[in-house]
Design an enzyme around this catalytic site. Structure first.
Site: not given
Ligand code: FAD
Ligand code: NAD
Length: 467
Positions: A40, A273, A322, A446
């Site tokens: 996941g 950030i 994701a 609606h």
């Molecule tokens: P990942 O989900 O990071 O998966 C990569 C996997 O590779 C990991 O499980 C890792 O352990 C594994 N891995 C790495 N290196 C190795 C290796 N050498 N060998 C074996 N396994 C390895 N996106 C949304 O679209 N909607 C959201 O609401 C949203 N909310 C988020 C909230 C938070 C707090 C965060 C941090 C992110 C959120 N995101 C959201 C972003 C989303 O989680 C990522 O864009 C997404 O998980 C990327 O998928 P991925 O498969 O590229 O990588």
């Molecule tokens: P982000 O890129 O959304 O926001 C980072 C923010 O930090 C920006 O506004 C940037 O200007 C600011 N920033 C950068 N350097 C700074 C500094 N030194 N001091 C103060 N501000 C600074 O990144 P995030 O919120 O960390 O999220 C990371 C990634 O995870 C994003 O790419 C996002 O797409 C993904 N994510 C997506 C969702 C969702 O789809 N709902 C939810 C959570 C995370």
């Protein structure tokens, strides 16, 4: 003699697991290598899912305390059971990660636990937690290793007082004060969670605005809404250091353009950030896989420059979402078997799951102006939408941007309750290259919130009827 596969995927997040499932469906012999204990990736374990679980629960808690009385529901003695809220979040995560294991079995995907490394052309070496190594021979390798938190120089994340999103998803108690560094998606979502649960939350952002990338008008209105809820904002400020005292954290910041130092005190500081690609220890250099200066793997149609090595998701260029990773995973598996695979990068929705929610697809007004594209605009506020009024949820609006000549929809931007569910309709319309008039002339049920999209689309030609 090493085992031979059609495809070995390194990483079991939304990119990797969807690629694996599709490859299994397409009849490939496929293995997915994941170093974590569960499948996941970031999304299911420490990202999308746990954050949405806490957003949902904390919003319910806040609504009970603030808006139920106006609906005629009296509540007495509502209190927070944070441990149960966290347990319920973990139960959701657990169920969903197990669901991926089930889907792997169903689609004959082999799940291998361990850390993968590209050992050479068509060779993946996997080391498990005990240090035992196995080698797989494969026709194709997909790199889906995702991303990690971008560190703030000079600050050590301990996941207790100075936390990343991972720590902020598991705090054992509600901090009295929280400073969030970065007014991006994570800052606003997780800042909202802890504010709703009782923390005084201030957000420090380097840029003069919140949510870079979102439509400017939406970002401005959203900031006003968050401010009304009690979130503080320090925009255009850069953090210069965090001092760890016995009972408090002392954060120093100064205007990004230069100026006097200001101090903020907090119990917890959340550093969010941005995220950066994670490709550590993969052996990219030896394998000849190229990255850009920020470390993102360069691809063309998910192929790296090395035959048989592909890359998808957060470790590649593009929005770190994701559903972007999922799209690429599916398309990549299809490309590997020679199908005509496609991802429409112009139609990838973005959603911020705050209250009000923010959602968009396509281009912003600022992007269209910069590209010199003439456009028309229609907008409709939820204050004029019957369902929103019945629900007492009238914050926000919908905006439709369409090409001035062809009327093709170029962007849709929304702020309001449930717009995360409404943006799909706009994405579908754009996928079919709909004109704004196509949406305006589609019968919408609606009373629904989605009528606001229709009315905004009518507004493009100036015939909004309910305002
Ligand atoms: P990942 O989900 O990071 O998966 C990569 C996997 O590779 C990991 O499980 C890792 O352990 C594994 N891995 C790495 N290196 C190795 C290796 N050498 N060998 C074996 N396994 C390895 N996106 C949304 O679209 N909607 C959201 O609401 C949203 N909310 C988020 C909230 C938070 C707090 C965060 C941090 C992110 C959120 N995101 C959201 C972003 C989303 O989680 C990522 O864009 C997404 O998980 C990327 O998928 P991925 O498969 O590229 O990588
Ligand atoms: P982000 O890129 O959304 O926001 C980072 C923010 O930090 C920006 O506004 C940037 O200007 C600011 N920033 C950068 N350097 C700074 C500094 N030194 N001091 C103060 N501000 C600074 O990144 P995030 O919120 O960390 O999220 C990371 C990634 O995870 C994003 O790419 C996002 O797409 C993904 N994510 C997506 C969702 C969702 O789809 N709902 C939810 C959570 C995370």
């Amino acid at each position: 003699m090493a085992d031979t596969y059609d495809l070995v995927i390194i990483g079991g997040g939304p990119g990797g697991y969807n690629c694996a499932i599709r490859a299994g469906q397409l009849g490939l012999r496929v293995a997915c290598v994941e170093k974590g204990a569960t499948l996941g990736g970031t999304c299911l374990n420490v990202g999308c899912i746990p954050s949405k679980a806490l957003l949902h629960a904390s919003e319910a808690y806040e609504n009970i305390n603030t808006s139920y009385a106006a609906l005629g529901i009296k509540t007495n003695g509502v209190s927070l059971d944070l441990a149960q809220m966290m347990a319920s979040k973990s139960e959701t995560v657990d169920g969903l990660t197990k669901g991926i294991s089930f889907l792997f079995k169903k689609n004959k995907v082999e799940h291998i636990t361990g850390t993968g490394r590209i050992a050479g052309p068509g060779a993946v070496e996997i080391t498990d937690a005990k240090g035992k190594t196995i080698s797989l021979v494969t026709k194709n390798i997909v790199i889906a290793t995702g991303s990690e938190v971008t560190p703030l120089p000079g600050t050590k994340i301990d996941e207790k007082r100075i936390v990343s999103s991972t720590g902020a998803l598991a705090l054992p108690r509600v901090p009295k004060t929280m400073v969030v560094i970065g007014a991006g998606v994570i800052g606003l979502e997780l800042g909202s969670v802890w504010r709703r649960l009782g923390a005084k939350v201030s957000v420090v952002e380097y840029l003069p605005r919140i949510l870079p990338g979102a439509d400017g008008e939406i970002a401005k209105q959203a900031q006003r809404a968050f401010k009304r809820q009690g979130m503080g904002f320090h925009l255009g400020m850069k953090v210069t250091g965090i001092e760890t005292l016995k009972t408090k954290l002392k954060l120093s910041m100064e205007p990004a353009k230069g100026g006097d130092v200001q101090i903020l005190e907090a119990d917890v500081v959340l550093v969010c950030i941005g995220r950066r690609p994670f490709t550590q220890g993969l052996g990219l250099k030896t394998a000849g896989v190229k990255t850009d200066p920020r470390g993102f793997i360069e691809t063309k149609n998910w192929q790296t420059g090395v035959p048989g090595i592909w890359a998808i998701g957060d470790c590649t260029i593009g929005p770190m979402l994701a559903h972007k990773a999922e799209e690429e995973g599916t398309a990549c598996a299809e490309a590997i078997v020679g199908k005509a695979a496609h991802v429409n990068y112009a139609v990838i929705p973005g959603v911020v799951y705050t209250a009000p929610e923010i959602a968009w697809v396509g281009r912003t007004e600022e992007e269209l102006i910069e590209a010199g594209i003439a456009f028309k605009k229609g907008a409709f506020p939820f204050t004029a939408n019957a369902r929103a009024r019945a629900n007492h949820e009238t914050q926000g609006f919908v905006k439709v941007l369409a090409d001035a000549t062809t009327d093709e929809v170029l962007g849709v931007h929304m702020m309001g309750t449930n717009v995360s569910e409404m943006i799909g309709e706009a994405a579908l319309a754009m996928e079919f290259r709909a004109a704004s008039e196509d949406i305006a002339r589609t019968c919408h049920a609606h009373p629904t919130l989605s009528e606001a999209l229709r009315q905004a689309a009518m507004g493009v030609e100036g015939w909004t009827m309910q305002m």
